[in-house]
Write a protein that holds these residues in place. Structure first.
Motif, PDB file in Angstrom:
ATOM      1  N   LEU A   4       0.739  -1.164  -0.010  1.00 56.64           N
ATOM      2  CA  LEU A   4      -0.068  -0.017  -0.034  1.00 56.64           C
ATOM      3  C   LEU A   4       0.754   1.349   0.015  1.00 56.64           C
ATOM      4  O   LEU A   4       1.561   1.550   0.984  1.00 56.64           O
ATOM      5  N   GLY A   5       0.893   1.847  -1.029  1.00 64.03           N
ATOM      6  CA  GLY A   5       1.681   2.969  -1.232  1.00 64.03           C
ATOM      7  C   GLY A   5       1.016   4.352  -0.676  1.00 64.03           C
ATOM      8  O   GLY A   5      -0.282   4.393  -1.040  1.00 64.03           O
ATOM      9  N   VAL A   6       1.643   5.148   0.310  1.00 64.58           N
ATOM     10  CA  VAL A   6       0.908   6.253   0.867  1.00 64.58           C
ATOM     11  C   VAL A   6       1.664   7.404   0.638  1.00 64.58           C
ATOM     12  O   VAL A   6       2.920   7.444   0.218  1.00 64.58           O
ATOM     13  N   ARG A   7       0.940   8.581   0.824  1.00 59.44           N
ATOM     14  CA  ARG A   7       1.789  10.060   0.764  1.00 59.44           C
ATOM     15  C   ARG A   7       3.147  10.228   1.489  1.00 59.44           C
ATOM     16  O   ARG A   7       4.039  10.802   0.897  1.00 59.44           O
ATOM     17  N   ALA A   8       2.915   9.794   2.814  1.00 57.67           N
ATOM     18  CA  ALA A   8       4.250   9.912   3.653  1.00 57.67           C
ATOM     19  C   ALA A   8       3.995   8.804   4.824  1.00 57.67           C
ATOM     20  O   ALA A   8       2.996   8.174   4.745  1.00 57.67           O
ATOM     21  N   ARG A   9       5.128   8.596   5.511  1.00 59.64           N
ATOM     22  CA  ARG A   9       4.930   7.891   6.677  1.00 59.64           C
ATOM     23  C   ARG A   9       4.086   8.462   7.784  1.00 59.64           C
ATOM     24  O   ARG A   9       4.566   9.196   8.415  1.00 59.64           O
ATOM     25  N   LEU A  10       2.766   8.209   7.520  1.00 55.54           N
ATOM     26  CA  LEU A  10       1.664   8.611   8.444  1.00 55.54           C
ATOM     27  C   LEU A  10       0.958   7.429   9.598  1.00 55.54           C
ATOM     28  O   LEU A  10       1.494   6.204   9.230  1.00 55.54           O
ATOM     29  N   PRO A  11       0.628   8.129  10.433  1.00 53.74           N
ATOM     30  CA  PRO A  11      -0.030   7.274  11.488  1.00 53.74           C
ATOM     31  C   PRO A  11      -1.163   6.356  11.021  1.00 53.74           C
ATOM     32  O   PRO A  11      -1.829   6.769   9.981  1.00 53.74           O
ATOM     33  N   PHE A  12      -1.104   5.185  11.520  1.00 54.47           N
ATOM     34  CA  PHE A  12      -2.164   3.994  11.120  1.00 54.47           C
ATOM     35  C   PHE A  12      -2.730   3.275  12.127  1.00 54.47           C
ATOM     36  O   PHE A  12      -2.081   3.111  13.155  1.00 54.47           O
ATOM     37  N   ARG A  13      -3.968   2.677  12.063  1.00 51.83           N
ATOM     38  CA  ARG A  13      -4.394   1.750  12.688  1.00 51.83           C
ATOM     39  C   ARG A  13      -4.944   0.245  12.127  1.00 51.83           C
ATOM     40  O   ARG A  13      -5.080   0.309  10.956  1.00 51.83           O
ATOM     41  N   VAL A  14      -5.041  -0.665  12.778  1.00 53.55           N
ATOM     42  CA  VAL A  14      -5.618  -1.936  12.106  1.00 53.55           C
ATOM     43  C   VAL A  14      -6.802  -2.477  13.257  1.00 53.55           C
ATOM     44  O   VAL A  14      -6.561  -2.475  14.131  1.00 53.55           O
ATOM     45  N   LEU A  15      -7.772  -2.586  12.638  1.00 59.70           N
ATOM     46  CA  LEU A  15      -9.105  -3.194  13.171  1.00 59.70           C
ATOM     47  C   LEU A  15      -9.135  -4.450  12.638  1.00 59.70           C
ATOM     48  O   LEU A  15      -9.468  -4.837  11.430  1.00 59.70           O
ATOM     49  N   ARG A  16      -9.812  -5.283  13.650  1.00 53.81           N
ATOM     50  CA  ARG A  16     -10.239  -6.687  13.073  1.00 53.81           C
ATOM     51  C   ARG A  16     -11.468  -6.896  13.565  1.00 53.81           C
ATOM     52  O   ARG A  16     -11.921  -7.164  14.649  1.00 53.81           O
ATOM     53  N   LEU A  17     -12.515  -6.961  12.537  1.00 49.10           N
ATOM     54  CA  LEU A  17     -13.772  -7.110  12.534  1.00 49.10           C
ATOM     55  C   LEU A  17     -14.287  -8.451  11.846  1.00 49.10           C
ATOM     56  O   LEU A  17     -13.552  -9.116  11.516  1.00 49.10           O
ATOM     57  N   ASP A  18     -15.581  -8.700  12.182  1.00 54.56           N
ATOM     58  CA  ASP A  18     -16.224  -9.673  11.584  1.00 54.56           C
ATOM     59  C   ASP A  18     -15.650  -9.996  10.252  1.00 54.56           C
ATOM     60  O   ASP A  18     -16.192  -9.158   9.379  1.00 54.56           O
ATOM     61  N   ASP A  19     -15.117 -10.987   9.678  1.00 57.69           N
ATOM     62  CA  ASP A  19     -14.653 -11.368   8.102  1.00 57.69           C
ATOM     63  C   ASP A  19     -13.992 -10.309   7.493  1.00 57.69           C
ATOM     64  O   ASP A  19     -14.104 -10.350   6.400  1.00 57.69           O
ATOM     65  N   ARG A  20     -13.374  -9.408   8.349  1.00 55.36           N
ATOM     66  CA  ARG A  20     -12.367  -8.294   7.604  1.00 55.36           C
ATOM     67  C   ARG A  20     -11.430  -7.698   8.697  1.00 55.36           C
ATOM     68  O   ARG A  20     -11.574  -7.671   9.807  1.00 55.36           O
ATOM     69  N   VAL A  21     -10.243  -7.483   7.857  1.00 52.91           N
ATOM     70  CA  VAL A  21      -9.353  -6.734   8.672  1.00 52.91           C
ATOM     71  C   VAL A  21      -9.054  -5.307   7.880  1.00 52.91           C
ATOM     72  O   VAL A  21      -9.232  -5.204   6.636  1.00 52.91           O
ATOM     73  N   ILE A  22      -9.203  -4.228   8.537  1.00 51.49           N
ATOM     74  CA  ILE A  22      -9.222  -2.994   8.166  1.00 51.49           C
ATOM     75  C   ILE A  22      -7.992  -2.126   8.541  1.00 51.49           C
ATOM     76  O   ILE A  22      -7.359  -1.999   9.640  1.00 51.49           O
ATOM     77  N   VAL A  23      -7.560  -1.203   7.417  1.00 50.65           N
ATOM     78  CA  VAL A  23      -6.069  -0.563   7.622  1.00 50.65           C
ATOM     79  C   VAL A  23      -6.692   0.761   7.393  1.00 50.65           C
ATOM     80  O   VAL A  23      -7.169   1.221   6.358  1.00 50.65           O
ATOM     81  N   ASP A  24      -6.523   1.878   8.331  1.00 50.74           N
ATOM     82  CA  ASP A  24      -6.740   3.080   8.327  1.00 50.74           C
ATOM     83  C   ASP A  24      -5.624   4.023   8.229  1.00 50.74           C
ATOM     84  O   ASP A  24      -4.857   3.707   9.118  1.00 50.74           O
ATOM     85  N   VAL A  25      -5.194   4.928   7.230  1.00 51.30           N
ATOM     86  CA  VAL A  25      -4.007   5.627   7.498  1.00 51.30           C
ATOM     87  C   VAL A  25      -4.399   6.933   7.396  1.00 51.30           C
ATOM     88  O   VAL A  25      -5.391   7.565   6.396  1.00 51.30           O
ATOM     89  N   ALA A  26      -4.006   7.722   8.391  1.00 49.37           N
ATOM     90  CA  ALA A  26      -4.558   9.106   8.646  1.00 49.37           C
ATOM     91  C   ALA A  26      -3.885  10.215   7.756  1.00 49.37           C
ATOM     92  O   ALA A  26      -3.025   9.866   6.921  1.00 49.37           O
ATOM     93  N   HIS A  27      -4.734  11.246   7.351  1.00 50.69           N
ATOM     94  CA  HIS A  27      -4.358  12.034   6.676  1.00 50.69           C
ATOM     95  C   HIS A  27      -2.812  12.902   6.904  1.00 50.69           C
ATOM     96  O   HIS A  27      -2.409  13.600   6.165  1.00 50.69           O
ATOM     97  N   SER A  28      -3.058  13.089   8.187  1.00 53.95           N
ATOM     98  CA  SER A  28      -1.860  13.944   8.923  1.00 53.95           C
ATOM     99  C   SER A  28      -1.485  13.304  10.340  1.00 53.95           C
ATOM    100  O   SER A  28      -2.267  12.656  10.915  1.00 53.95           O
ATOM    101  N   TRP A  29      -0.645  14.020  10.869  1.00 57.72           N
ATOM    102  CA  TRP A  29      -0.124  13.732  12.421  1.00 57.72           C
ATOM    103  C   TRP A  29      -0.992  14.581  13.188  1.00 57.72           C
ATOM    104  O   TRP A  29      -1.031  14.184  14.522  1.00 57.72           O
ATOM    105  N   THR A  30      -1.552  15.600  12.900  1.00 54.61           N
ATOM    106  CA  THR A  30      -2.392  16.505  13.756  1.00 54.61           C
ATOM    107  C   THR A  30      -3.893  15.798  14.177  1.00 54.61           C
ATOM    108  O   THR A  30      -4.316  14.858  13.223  1.00 54.61           O
ATOM    109  N   ALA A  31      -4.597  16.359  15.057  1.00 51.36           N
ATOM    110  CA  ALA A  31      -5.883  15.965  15.674  1.00 51.36           C
ATOM    111  C   ALA A  31      -6.847  16.618  14.863  1.00 51.36           C
ATOM    112  O   ALA A  31      -8.088  16.203  15.149  1.00 51.36           O
ATOM    113  N   THR A  32      -6.615  17.690  13.924  1.00 56.31           N
ATOM    114  CA  THR A  32      -7.584  18.319  13.374  1.00 56.31           C
ATOM    115  C   THR A  32      -7.525  18.183  11.688  1.00 56.31           C
ATOM    116  O   THR A  32      -6.060  18.160  11.368  1.00 56.31           O
ATOM    117  N   ARG A  33      -8.348  18.644  10.878  1.00 56.32           N
ATOM    118  CA  ARG A  33      -8.034  18.865   9.514  1.00 56.32           C
ATOM    119  C   ARG A  33      -8.688  20.018   9.119  1.00 56.32           C
ATOM    120  O   ARG A  33      -9.492  20.567   9.613  1.00 56.32           O
TER     121      ARG A  33
END
Length: 198
Positions: free
Chosen positions: A169-198
């Motif tokens: 998975l190519g991303v814009r920069a080395r940004l924070p991410f999380r991984v969630l494991r839910l029923d029948d799927r694995v989810i990878v979320d990559v933040a738009h920035s390191w800040t708490a607001t956009r």
């Protein structure tokens, strides 16, 4: 006395109508002179970090689909593994370059940083060997269009080896991410920035 009450009631209704009329401004209408437009601020989740994230898998199921989506604070990749429940294992981590398991082949992935997404689910039926996902090694993920995404830049299928499936998975920069494991799927979320607001 009754006349005064009726007059007050009429005045109250007229005032309420004026307030409602003022609030009913069509979407996209320019603000009146002297009024400042306000900018809505979205508060985003924090604390994800960029270190590797891993979970042990217990399910024996095959990967069926990979899809992506855009959200206010992050871009999302969903790996669908029907029948796995919450038992799909994973390892998601930033790597300098993506190398295919087994062969060691380098698979180029566009973007400022590369996330290796590995799930403990093959892209084939473990009994028959028949493909369960139409990915082709070193090619973009089928059906995934990243046009307009703020963080995601590229996807590459790296194949399955010894029961694991590997995706770049190519991303814009080395940004924070999380991984969630839910029923029948694995989810990878990559933040738009390191800040708490956009």
């Amino acid at each position: 006395m009754a006349g005064i009450r009726i007059s007050r009631a009429c005045a109250t209704l007229a005032l309420a109508g004026a307030v409602v009329g003022a609030a009913a401004v069509p979407a996209g209408a320019a603000p009146e002179a002297g009024l400042r437009a306000t900018t809505q601020v979205t508060t985003c989740p924090t604390g994800w970090g960029s270190l590797p994230k891993t979970a042990v898998g217990t399910a024996q199921a095959s990967l069926a689909n990979v899809r992506t989506g855009r959200h206010a604070c992050f871009d999302r990749m969903v790996v669908d593994v029907p029948g796995a429940g919450t038992g799909t294992g994973f390892t998601v981590q930033y790597v300098d370059r993506l190398y295919q398991d087994g062969s060691g082949r380098h698979i180029p992935v566009a973007g400022g940083a590369v996330l290796e997404v590995r799930v403990t689910a093959p892209a084939y039926d473990s009994e028959t060997g028949a493909p369960t996902y139409p990915g082709r090694v070193a090619r973009p993920l089928p059906g995934v269009d990243l046009t307009g995404y703020r963080t995601f830049r590229d996807t590459r299928f790296a194949g399955s080896f010894e029961g694991d499936t590997q995706i770049g998975l190519g991303v814009r920069a080395r940004l924070p991410f999380r991984v969630l494991r839910l029923d029948d799927r694995v989810i990878v979320d990559v933040a738009h920035s390191w800040t708490a607001t956009r």
